[in-house]
Scaffold this motif. Structure first.
Motif, mmCIF file in Angstrom:
data_model
loop_
_atom_site.group_PDB
_atom_site.id
_atom_site.type_symbol
_atom_site.label_atom_id
_atom_site.label_comp_id
_atom_site.label_asym_id
_atom_site.label_seq_id
_atom_site.Cartn_x
_atom_site.Cartn_y
_atom_site.Cartn_z
ATOM 1 N N GLY A 124 0.847 -1.177 0.000
ATOM 2 C CA GLY A 124 0.000 0.000 0.000
ATOM 3 C C GLY A 124 0.884 1.229 0.000
ATOM 4 N N SER A 125 0.469 2.271 -0.664
ATOM 5 C CA SER A 125 1.310 3.456 -0.767
ATOM 6 C C SER A 125 0.509 4.696 -0.427
ATOM 7 C CB SER A 125 1.907 3.587 -2.176
ATOM 8 O OG SER A 125 0.882 3.735 -3.142
ATOM 9 N N GLY A 126 1.227 5.744 -0.079
ATOM 10 C CA GLY A 126 0.600 7.010 0.222
ATOM 11 C C GLY A 126 1.617 8.122 0.256
ATOM 12 N N GLN A 127 1.121 9.337 0.300
ATOM 13 C CA GLN A 127 1.980 10.513 0.316
ATOM 14 C C GLN A 127 2.049 11.072 1.742
ATOM 15 O OE1 GLN A 127 3.565 12.156 -2.405
ATOM 16 N NE2 GLN A 127 3.052 10.377 -3.658
ATOM 17 N N LEU A 128 3.217 11.020 2.329
ATOM 18 C CA LEU A 128 3.439 11.658 3.620
ATOM 19 C C LEU A 128 3.663 13.146 3.355
ATOM 20 C CD1 LEU A 128 5.655 10.357 6.537
ATOM 21 C CD2 LEU A 128 5.593 12.770 5.939
ATOM 22 N N ILE A 129 2.751 13.976 3.841
ATOM 23 C CA ILE A 129 2.775 15.401 3.513
ATOM 24 C C ILE A 129 3.735 16.135 4.448
ATOM 25 C CG2 ILE A 129 1.414 17.495 3.267
ATOM 26 C CD1 ILE A 129 0.837 15.309 1.202
ATOM 27 N N VAL A 130 4.695 16.823 3.846
ATOM 28 C CA VAL A 130 5.640 17.667 4.570
ATOM 29 C C VAL A 130 5.313 19.113 4.221
ATOM 30 C CG1 VAL A 130 8.061 18.244 4.965
ATOM 31 C CG2 VAL A 130 7.402 15.883 4.468
ATOM 32 N N ARG A 131 5.206 19.953 5.229
ATOM 33 C CA ARG A 131 4.818 21.345 5.025
ATOM 34 C C ARG A 131 5.933 22.277 5.464
ATOM 35 N NH1 ARG A 131 0.136 18.661 6.842
ATOM 36 N NH2 ARG A 131 -1.653 18.922 5.458
ATOM 37 N N ASN A 132 5.989 23.404 4.815
ATOM 38 C CA ASN A 132 6.861 24.488 5.259
ATOM 39 C C ASN A 132 5.961 25.512 5.930
ATOM 40 O OD1 ASN A 132 8.633 26.549 5.702
ATOM 41 N ND2 ASN A 132 9.145 26.909 3.562
ATOM 42 N N VAL A 133 5.936 25.505 7.260
ATOM 43 C CA VAL A 133 5.079 26.423 8.002
ATOM 44 C C VAL A 133 5.839 27.683 8.389
ATOM 45 C CG1 VAL A 133 3.622 24.564 8.830
ATOM 46 C CG2 VAL A 133 5.588 25.246 10.192
ATOM 47 N N ILE A 165 10.536 23.407 -0.763
ATOM 48 C CA ILE A 165 9.130 23.725 -0.478
ATOM 49 C C ILE A 165 9.058 25.196 -0.100
ATOM 50 C CG2 ILE A 165 7.097 23.143 0.888
ATOM 51 C CD1 ILE A 165 8.366 20.443 1.491
ATOM 52 N N GLU A 166 8.264 25.944 -0.830
ATOM 53 C CA GLU A 166 8.138 27.369 -0.574
ATOM 54 C C GLU A 166 7.342 27.609 0.716
ATOM 55 O OE1 GLU A 166 9.605 29.818 -2.249
ATOM 56 O OE2 GLU A 166 10.571 28.249 -3.448
ATOM 57 N N PRO A 167 7.471 28.795 1.301
ATOM 58 C CA PRO A 167 6.733 29.088 2.530
ATOM 59 C C PRO A 167 5.229 28.856 2.366
ATOM 60 C CG PRO A 167 8.363 30.794 2.132
ATOM 61 C CD PRO A 167 8.364 29.922 0.913
ATOM 62 N N GLN A 168 4.640 28.218 3.377
ATOM 63 C CA GLN A 168 3.209 27.935 3.433
ATOM 64 C C GLN A 168 2.743 26.966 2.345
ATOM 65 O OE1 GLN A 168 1.679 29.165 6.228
ATOM 66 N NE2 GLN A 168 3.774 29.845 6.594
ATOM 67 N N GLU A 169 3.701 26.261 1.745
ATOM 68 C CA GLU A 169 3.358 25.240 0.761
ATOM 69 C C GLU A 169 3.645 23.862 1.351
ATOM 70 O OE1 GLU A 169 1.839 25.771 -2.028
ATOM 71 O OE2 GLU A 169 1.894 27.951 -1.882
ATOM 72 N N ALA A 170 3.261 22.818 0.620
ATOM 73 C CA ALA A 170 3.445 21.447 1.086
ATOM 74 C C ALA A 170 3.828 20.565 -0.082
ATOM 75 C CB ALA A 170 2.173 20.938 1.757
ATOM 76 N N ALA A 171 4.454 19.431 0.225
ATOM 77 C CA ALA A 171 4.826 18.447 -0.790
ATOM 78 C C ALA A 171 4.711 17.059 -0.176
ATOM 79 C CB ALA A 171 6.240 18.702 -1.302
ATOM 80 N N GLY A 172 4.573 16.045 -1.035
ATOM 81 C CA GLY A 172 4.409 14.680 -0.557
ATOM 82 C C GLY A 172 5.648 13.832 -0.775
ATOM 83 N N LEU A 173 5.967 13.011 0.214
ATOM 84 C CA LEU A 173 7.015 11.999 0.089
ATOM 85 C C LEU A 173 6.328 10.649 -0.096
ATOM 86 C CD1 LEU A 173 9.587 12.963 2.879
ATOM 87 C CD2 LEU A 173 9.884 13.186 0.411
ATOM 88 N N PRO A 174 6.559 9.956 -1.226
ATOM 89 C CA PRO A 174 5.900 8.663 -1.436
ATOM 90 C C PRO A 174 6.457 7.605 -0.475
ATOM 91 C CG PRO A 174 6.711 9.600 -3.509
ATOM 92 C CD PRO A 174 7.349 10.374 -2.400
ATOM 93 N N VAL A 175 5.563 6.996 0.311
ATOM 94 C CA VAL A 175 5.933 5.940 1.248
ATOM 95 C C VAL A 175 5.164 4.684 0.874
ATOM 96 C CG1 VAL A 175 6.000 5.236 3.670
ATOM 97 C CG2 VAL A 175 6.375 7.631 3.068
ATOM 98 N N ILE A 176 5.838 3.547 0.905
ATOM 99 C CA ILE A 176 5.242 2.258 0.537
ATOM 100 C C ILE A 176 5.327 1.320 1.733
ATOM 101 C CG2 ILE A 176 5.389 0.268 -1.014
ATOM 102 C CD1 ILE A 176 6.740 2.145 -3.049
ATOM 103 N N PHE A 177 4.220 0.659 2.038
ATOM 104 C CA PHE A 177 4.152 -0.332 3.110
ATOM 105 C C PHE A 177 3.885 -1.693 2.496
ATOM 106 C CE2 PHE A 177 0.923 -2.510 5.946
ATOM 107 C CZ PHE A 177 1.868 -3.115 6.766
ATOM 108 N N THR A 178 4.709 -2.674 2.837
ATOM 109 C CA THR A 178 4.511 -4.051 2.399
ATOM 110 C C THR A 178 4.015 -4.854 3.586
ATOM 111 O OG1 THR A 178 6.275 -3.867 0.756
ATOM 112 C CG2 THR A 178 5.568 -6.080 1.387
ATOM 113 N N ALA A 179 2.750 -5.262 3.529
ATOM 114 C CA ALA A 179 2.163 -5.996 4.647
ATOM 115 C C ALA A 179 2.724 -7.412 4.694
ATOM 116 C CB ALA A 179 0.653 -6.029 4.505
ATOM 117 N N PRO A 180 3.206 -7.852 5.848
ATOM 118 C CA PRO A 180 3.744 -9.211 5.950
ATOM 119 C C PRO A 180 2.662 -10.241 5.665
ATOM 120 C CG PRO A 180 4.321 -7.888 7.878
ATOM 121 C CD PRO A 180 3.291 -7.122 7.110
#
Length: 728
Positions: free
Chosen positions: A492-501, A529-544
């Motif tokens: 399963g995959s998803g985007q871990l959102i990182v923000r510049n606050v 990442i510009e101020p007050q913007e956000a970007a995603g880091l793709p993370v993948i989980f492999t279920a045992p």
């Protein structure tokens, strides 16, 4: 038919207001600083006439601090009065007659939030001398008792003095949507609940009858309030209780139908603004009885002139959160039979999509005749709470007169609303003022008028300084944890959102998984990442496979240019899900399980199948070709539905579309959908194609479709199809 498949699109967000998005002046820049105070549990914050910041708590204490030149909170003192021990203090306001030497504080206080006994809310007046000094002294005087409260966290909330010198009180509702329901203990609304109340302070303090008991019913055994013991406008029994319509009533209903307003603002333009939380699904609404009760001759607007209204059981739609501009004696959408108010929000007047309609009503249910509408629609699940009018002249007065409202839930920020126009409704909104985003459940807000700095209460243990007019630095913002779901043995995959606050560009230089069956795609680093913007880091989980646990932990370290937090560790949670798809690897016949549209397509045996010995093979005919399966399963708002198929391609030409669609259905009607597409072309080996959808309402079916369109050459293989449900 081809065209319809190609243009699968995710439904875009619909504008909820005729309110344009605004951008503050480029000079408007706030900077979130570190945690200034931790402790609590705090409920509200307010500056006193002595220049100190006061914070009331859910345990009956009142903390105060001096403010240093840097904005830091120092020299804490605590006001601990036996009469408030164990009480949940919510509202705090200072009397206009207060001085720095002798402040006068008004508070609302309640039994603890989960100790709901009817008519136990109170308002008290505190007088003090020498605040913050060793010989500080405070006395408390009960002023109003017997205010309503729910079995849970709808209480007597904030208090504010109006321009007329009266005290205005935001009183929460007893239940979800106006009629008793299970979550709220099957208790009814009472005559003073779900309202803005007005207290004639001058007359009350001059009377000999303190405290004023305003109970309007007689709770029975187990604190249950039976209909025959719960009295409405005009009831003769109120002569022995409290009648807010009596000629000499010192506490009256100023406005009605306000479900649960945590805060309220008297603006310098003379208007009273009240941000209010709407209900989750599942509540009940009242219906008009065959014979209208006496309160229908004594409403705030006079005699009831509306028609019959059916009661609703378990309303399916989540109700929006609103900002109201309160008019005296107005009704604002939360029903209360004791005041002869029956219609929830906008009713359902016509077959068209009416503004804030309640679709569970049959067509033809008109809005209440006294409904006054809203000034701004926050949408669902925003939870607007603390609010102020910005009064300082910072930023060349660009924000002076704007309303600043905390949004506790989504998206954890402070929205800026600009009143104006002939009615002083909201004419513009700004969600992106630098430094006012990405808080942790912001509940309340206070402004230091000497500097224009803000103090934000993040529920319920942090008070954070937000400084005005500071160029600032980059500041990384990450979630407290990140959860992914996958079926056993799948990914399963998803985007871990990182923000510049912060207020300067932030550079992410590295992202490394430290533990657990997770991977991170760092091919896009370094990432700016510009101020007050956000970007995603793709993370993948492999279920045992065949795991005995349902959750697998891990950690991820992110390295950035944040000078105060150069590296941040984010806990990862992998949820192992049950696969809801039947025959997801096509080992069994398709009949009765999968529906297939392509004439040349089908499940075949193949030595390179991803799972087992068979796979689904699509052969091109320049048409729409897909497989579909419907899963009968129930779910509610807030659940995440994650669908994954493993796909492989051989000589796929450019163009066309390869995608996966997830649809949610209720009673046979589609209520939500998401579509995700694959960008790869040419020849590629097995890889996951995932699509995730966050449910916004209840549903009883999931429909999954996987396929392609617009190809006249190449081959597409599909295998290992899964669907999982979980609550992040």
């Amino acid at each position: 038919m081809v065209r319809r498949w190609i243009v699968w699109v995710v439904l875009a967000g619909i504008a909820l207001n005729a309110v344009p998005s605004a951008s503050a002046s480029p000079s408007v820049v706030f900077t979130r600083t570190g945690i200034i105070v931790s402790g609590g549990p705090f409920a509200s914050i307010e500056f006193g006439p002595d220049g100190r910041l006061y914070a009331v708590t859910l345990g009956g204490l009142i903390n105060t601090w001096e403010v240093s030149p840097s904005g830091a909170l120092v020299n804490k003192t605590t006001i601990a009065l036996p009469a408030l021990a164990g009480r949940a203090i919510i509202g705090i306001a200072f009397d206009p007659a207060s001085t720095a030497e002798e402040p006068i504080m008004w508070i609302s206080h309640n039994l603890p939030p989960n100790d709901g006994l009817h008519f136990t809310g109170e308002i008290a007046r505190l007088t003090g001398t020498n605040p913050g000094q060793p010989d500080e002294a405070w006395q408390i005087e009960p002023v109003v008792v017997g205010l309503p409260r729910s079995v849970d966290n709808h209480l007597t909330n904030s208090v504010r003095f109006g321009p007329d010198g009266a005290l205005y009180v935001s009183q929460g509702s007893i239940n979800a949507m106006g009629a008793p329901d299970g979550f709220w203990g099957f208790e009814p609304e009472t005559l003073l609940s779900a309202a803005i109340l007005r207290v004639d302070v001058e007359s009350l303090l001059a009377s000999d009858d303190l405290p004023l008991d305003v109970a309007t019913g007689y709770p029975g055994p187990g604190n249950n309030l039976a209909p025959e013991d719960n009295f409405g406008f005009g009831a003769p029994e109120l002569a022995d209780l409290y009648d807010p319509q009596a000629p000499d009533a010192l506490l009256t209903v100023h406005a009605s139908g306000i479900r649960n307003a945590y805060d309220l603002v008297w603006h310098t333009n003379g208007e009273l603004y009240v941000p209010t939380n709407g209900s989750a699904p599942g509540g009940n609404t009242p219906g008009t009885p065959g014979e209208l009760p006496i309160q229908c001759d004594n409403r705030l607007d006079g005699v009831y002139t509306g028609g019959p209204v059916p009661g609703l059981i378990s309303v399916s739609e989540r109700q929006a959160d609103f900002l109201y501009r309160i008019e005296p004696n107005g009704y604002y959408g939360h029903p209360n039979p004791t005041r002869c108010e029956w219609v929830l929000n906008g009713g359902n007047p016509s077959r068209a999509k009416d503004d804030i309609e309640v679709g569970d009503y049959p067509v033809g249910v008109e809005v209440d005749p006294n409904f006054r509408g809203y000034a701004y629609n926050f949408g669902i699940s925003a939870s607007p709470n603390g609010s102020i009018e910005y009064r300082s002249n910072n930023f060349d007065s660009a924000l002076r007169g704007a309303l600043l409202v905390t949004r506790f839930s989504i998206p954890d920020d402070i929205i800026v609303l600009y009143p104006g126009g002939p009615d002083n409704d909201i004419v513009a909104a700004d969600e992106n003022v630098p430094g006012l985003t990405f808080f942790g459940n912001p509940l309340d807000i206070a402004e230091d008028l000497r500097t224009g700095n803000l103090y934000v209460l993040e529920y319920a243990t942090v008070i954070r300084l937000v400084t005005a007019n500071d160029p600032g630095t980059p500041e990384i913002g990450t979630p407290t944890d990140f959860t992914l779901g996958a079926v056993e043995g799948q990914t399963g995959s998803g985007q871990l959102i990182v923000r510049n606050v912060g207020t300067q560009p932030l550079t992410i230089t590295a992202a490394v998984v430290n533990s657990g069956p997770f991977m991170v795609d760092d091919s896009g680093l370094p990432l700016v990442i510009e101020p007050q913007e956000a970007a995603g880091l793709p993370v993948i989980f492999t279920a045992p496979p065949e795991t005995l646990t349902t959750t697998v932990p891990g950690t991820l370290t992110i390295t950035s240019s944040d000078p105060n937090q150069p590296s941040v560790e984010v806990p990862l949670n992998g949820v192992v899900l049950t696969n809801l798809v039947e025959n997801g690897s096509f080992e069994d016949p398709l009949d009765g399980i999968w529906t297939l549209t392509g004439e040349r397509d089908g499940a075949i045996s193949h030595p390179e199948a991803h799972n087992g010995s068979r796979l689904m093979l699509f052969r091109p005919d320049n048409n729409v070709e897909y497989i579909t399966q419907t899963v009968n399963t129930t779910g509610t708002s807030g659940e995440e539905i994650s669908a994954t198929a493993t796909v492989a391609g051989q000589a796929l030409p450019a163009g066309g579309a390869v995608g996966i669609r997830v649809g949610l259905y209720a009673a046979g009607l589609e209520v939500q959908r998401a579509e995700c597409v694959l960008s790869d072309r040419g020849t590629f080996t097995w890889q996951p194609l995932s699509c995730t959808l966050m449910a916004e309402t209840t549903y009883d079916q999931i429909t999954l479709s996987i396929g392609w369109a617009g190809f006249n050459s190449g081959l597409l293989g599909i295998d290992s199809v899964t669907i999982g449900q979980f609550t992040p």
